[in-house]
Design an enzyme around this catalytic site. Structure first.
Site, PDB file in Angstrom:
ATOM      1  CG  ASP A 128      -2.085  -0.969   1.063  1.00 43.24           C
ATOM      2  OD1 ASP A 128      -2.626  -1.074  -0.045  1.00 43.24           O
ATOM      3  OD2 ASP A 128      -2.416  -1.650   2.053  1.00 43.24           O
ATOM      4  CG  ASP A 188      -7.439  -3.216  -4.198  1.00 37.23           C
ATOM      5  OD1 ASP A 188      -7.814  -4.141  -4.933  1.00 37.23           O
ATOM      6  OD2 ASP A 188      -7.988  -2.952  -3.120  1.00 37.23           O
TER       7      ASP A 188
HETATM    8  N1  GLY Z   1      -7.307  -1.212  -1.163  1.00 35.02           N
HETATM    9  C1  GLY Z   1      -8.272  -1.615  -0.255  1.00 35.02           C
HETATM   10  C2  GLY Z   1      -9.658  -1.270  -0.644  1.00 35.02           C
HETATM   11  O1  GLY Z   1      -9.930  -0.767  -1.702  1.00 35.02           O
HETATM   12  O2  GLY Z   1     -10.540  -1.530   0.147  1.00 35.02           O
END
Ligand code: GLY
Length: 414
Positions: A128, A188
């Site tokens: 992330d 993501d």
């Molecule tokens: N990247 C985590 C979400 O979109 O919940």
């Protein structure tokens, strides 16, 4: 009859006002009110942290309570520590406020909230990094040229690529659920590549570029179905690179299309086209956009339910965050797809208008969030129909992109 006539005039007056309103200016004014309120709420939430929670946080060396994420079910503000994947969005919003208003107040607040998450540049335990560091330090560097932000971002990029596996051709997303997955990569993760493209340009180190391109190509090969919707999680064998599982984590089913995942894909491939000029990425972005907007489960107001196959549609929660990510992506896509420019712009505009008129928080309330009705993970019964900080971040970004396009259609992203 007289009453009907008065009502008609009133409706006409309100519609004319809405048509004439500068949606960007009006929303930044609203955001100013809300974010000032949020800053007060942050102070209050820090004071209200229980002694046990404080002791636990300190014992785990998690750093300070940094930035807002959502509103808890008991109505309190949830503040997160830096390692939470959402910790960079609130500083990012403050940077966008500074960008739009040029008011030093917002710069000072953005600097303060950004500094609280600096330690993340060494956190190699998750993918992330882009969400956390590029939305905060990235915007800060773009707007101030502060050399220390540049150093922090470069360190962040080096930390992120420690998660790259050459055989798989991807950056590993998560380390949790190791009983289920060996090398999970989620859609993501496309969003974190922007940091790597930036680092390639800044440092001249081609590894960043090559890893980002390969990750995007591996994702293109394995995440998408025939209809151009995407799986959420692809699990790889880290030794052979073979695909082991095609799963979901936050969606309704392994075979369904989790709405925010489609939005991450759309934004991610549009950004990858900007950074590389590779037509395969533009084509994918266009295909994802068509999947979203030709889907019969997309409501007329273009704010999706949390999953395109959620079983009880229309009695399912919406996900405003998917809509704001989509709107921001569409403004950019409109620049690269002239044949469909008008279509992309009109869809993005419609999303922003509907959010403005039907999904906004109450001024001075809702703990300082901007938008209601997002869904974090319905599959875990977590953060259902709540405000979420990343919905607000991409809302402001979309508004800025709209504004930049109006002022100068080649300067969308500076
Ligand atoms: N990247 C985590 C979400 O979109 O919940």
């Amino acid at each position: 009859m007289k009453n009907v006539y008065i009502c008609f005039l009133l409706v006409l007056f309100v519609s004319c006002q809405q048509a004439g309103e500068d949606i960007v200016e009006a929303n930044f004014e609203f955001a100013g009110t809300q974010l000032r309120h949020a800053l007060d709420e942050i102070d209050r939430a820090r004071e209200q942290e229980s002694a046990e929670d404080r002791a636990r946080r300190e014992q785990r060396n998690q750093g300070p309570l940094a930035n807002p994420r959502t509103i808890e079910t008991d109505g309190s503000l949830q503040l997160v520590v830096s390692r939470d994947w959402t910790s960079g969005f609130f500083p990012g919003e403050l940077w966008y406020m500074y960008e739009y208003t040029q008011d030093p107040f917002w710069k000072e607040k953005a600097q303060q909230q950004t500094a609280l998450i600096e330690r993340e540049k060494y956190n190699g335990g998750t993918h992330d990094m882009g969400f956390k560091m590029y939305c905060s330090f990235g915007n800060g560097y773009r707007l101030t040229g502060d050399a220390s932000y540049r150093d922090d971002l470069i360190q962040s990029a080096y930390t992120l690529i420690t998660r790259y596996n050459e055989t798989v051709g991807s950056i590993r997303s998560w380390d949790h659920n190791s009983d289920k997955w060996q090398f999970p990569v989620i859609i993501d993760n496309m969003m974190n590549l922007e940091l790597l493209f930036w680092a390639a340009r800044e440092t001249g180190d081609r590894r960043f570029y090559e890893i980002a391109v390969q990750h995007a190509r591996t994702t293109l090969a394995n995440h998408f179905r025939e209809d151009n919707s995407s799986y959420h999680v692809i699990d790889y064998d880290p030794v052979t690179g073979a695909v082991l599982h095609k799963h979901t984590h936050q969606g309704y089913a392994h075979t369904s299309a989790w709405s925010r995942g489609q939005a991450w894909g759309l934004y991610g491939y549009t950004m990858c086209y900007r950074e590389t000029g590779l037509p395969e990425f533009l084509e994918q972005a266009k295909k994802i956009s068509e999947y979203i907007f030709t889907n019969p489960a997309l409501p007329d107001d273009l704010i999706p339910y949390w999953d395109f196959q959620a079983p009880a549609i229309p009695d399912e929660p919406r996900d405003v965050s998917a809509a704001t990510v989509t709107a921001s992506a569409l403004y950019e896509l409109s620049m690269y797809d002239p044949a469909n420019q008008h279509l992309h712009l009109s869809r993005a505009d419609k999303i922003l208008e509907n959010l403005t008129h039907s999904y906004r928080a109450t001024p001075g309330e809702d703990r300082g969030f901007l938008l209601l009705h997002s869904t974090g993970s319905k599959a875990h019964n977590s953060e259902v129909d709540v405000p979420l900080v990343y919905a607000d971040y991409y809302f402001l970004e979309a508004l800025l992109r709209k504004d930049n396009l109006k002022k100068n259609d080649t300067a969308l992203l500076n």
